[in-house]
Design a protein around this motif. Sequence first.
Motif, short mmCIF file in Angstrom:
data_model
loop_
_atom_site.label_atom_id
_atom_site.label_comp_id
_atom_site.label_asym_id
_atom_site.label_seq_id
_atom_site.Cartn_x
_atom_site.Cartn_y
_atom_site.Cartn_z
N CYS A 1 38.98 50.74 16.23
CA CYS A 1 38.36 49.51 15.90
C CYS A 1 37.23 48.79 16.51
O CYS A 1 36.75 49.37 17.39
CB CYS A 1 39.58 48.53 16.09
N LYS A 2 36.69 47.67 15.88
CA LYS A 2 35.44 46.99 16.26
C LYS A 2 35.51 46.74 17.84
O LYS A 2 34.69 47.16 18.61
CB LYS A 2 35.16 45.84 15.56
N GLU A 3 36.55 46.16 18.19
CA GLU A 3 36.92 45.97 19.47
C GLU A 3 36.87 47.13 20.71
O GLU A 3 36.15 47.31 21.58
CB GLU A 3 38.16 45.13 19.99
N CYS A 4 37.54 48.38 20.19
CA CYS A 4 37.38 49.46 20.97
C CYS A 4 36.01 49.95 20.99
O CYS A 4 35.72 50.48 21.99
CB CYS A 4 38.44 50.51 20.60
N ARG A 5 35.15 50.04 19.81
CA ARG A 5 33.87 50.59 19.92
C ARG A 5 33.05 49.85 20.83
O ARG A 5 32.20 50.43 21.38
CB ARG A 5 33.17 50.44 18.29
N ASP A 6 33.21 48.52 20.78
CA ASP A 6 32.37 47.59 21.70
C ASP A 6 32.55 48.17 23.26
O ASP A 6 31.71 48.13 23.78
CB ASP A 6 32.63 46.17 21.11
N CYS B 1 43.62 51.87 20.62
CA CYS B 1 44.65 50.97 20.79
C CYS B 1 45.92 51.03 20.00
O CYS B 1 46.86 50.19 20.21
CB CYS B 1 43.91 49.64 20.88
N GLY B 2 45.69 51.74 19.00
CA GLY B 2 46.76 51.79 18.03
C GLY B 2 46.79 50.68 16.97
O GLY B 2 47.90 50.69 16.00
N LYS B 3 46.03 49.90 16.90
CA LYS B 3 46.15 48.61 16.06
C LYS B 3 45.45 49.06 14.60
O LYS B 3 44.52 49.88 14.50
CB LYS B 3 45.15 47.45 16.65
N GLU B 4 45.78 48.48 13.76
CA GLU B 4 45.37 48.73 12.28
C GLU B 4 43.86 47.87 12.24
O GLU B 4 43.93 46.87 12.51
CB GLU B 4 46.17 48.38 11.17
N PHE B 5 43.04 48.59 11.24
CA PHE B 5 41.90 47.86 10.96
C PHE B 5 41.62 48.37 9.79
O PHE B 5 41.79 49.27 9.06
CB PHE B 5 40.65 47.91 11.92
N THR B 6 40.66 47.32 9.07
CA THR B 6 40.20 47.58 7.84
C THR B 6 38.88 48.06 7.58
O THR B 6 37.72 47.55 8.29
CB THR B 6 40.16 46.34 6.76
N PHE B 7 38.62 49.31 6.86
CA PHE B 7 37.32 49.77 6.63
C PHE B 7 36.93 49.33 5.07
O PHE B 7 37.46 49.95 4.33
CB PHE B 7 37.37 51.48 6.82
N THR B 8 35.97 48.43 5.21
CA THR B 8 35.94 47.58 3.85
C THR B 8 34.90 48.57 3.01
O THR B 8 34.24 49.34 3.69
CB THR B 8 35.19 46.46 4.00
N VAL C 1 42.82 50.93 5.26
CA VAL C 1 43.52 50.69 6.48
C VAL C 1 43.41 51.91 7.25
O VAL C 1 43.96 53.03 7.15
CB VAL C 1 44.90 50.05 6.53
N ILE C 2 43.02 51.76 8.58
CA ILE C 2 42.83 52.81 9.49
C ILE C 2 43.52 52.47 10.96
O ILE C 2 43.35 51.25 11.29
CB ILE C 2 41.50 53.24 9.53
N VAL C 3 44.20 53.49 11.35
CA VAL C 3 44.72 53.18 12.79
C VAL C 3 43.89 53.57 13.94
O VAL C 3 43.22 54.63 13.83
CB VAL C 3 46.19 53.75 12.95
N CYS C 4 43.46 52.62 14.71
CA CYS C 4 42.61 52.93 15.94
C CYS C 4 43.10 53.88 16.95
O CYS C 4 44.32 53.89 17.40
CB CYS C 4 42.26 51.61 16.87
N LYS C 5 42.22 54.82 17.24
CA LYS C 5 42.93 56.02 17.90
C LYS C 5 43.15 55.63 19.44
O LYS C 5 43.56 56.22 20.16
CB LYS C 5 41.94 57.35 17.87
#
Length: 58
Positions: A39-44, A13-20, A7-11
């Motif tokens: 996170c994927k949304e912020c990368r996009d 938006c601050g939301k947690e996302f899972t690095f599977t 589990v990583i915190v997006c730099k």
Amino acid sequence: MEKQDKVIVCKDCGKEFTFTVGEQNFYEQQGFTNEPVRCKECRDKKKAARNNNRKFEN
């Protein structure tokens, strides 16, 4: 040692996302040495903004 989901915190938006484990294996196969920081949304969003800037430069 067996890999586990992380589990990583997006730099951005601050939301947690899972690095599977599957994503970790993919990163390893591609030769990436760093874990994702967004996170994927912020990368996009970042990718879309970068692509929009290129359209205006041409």
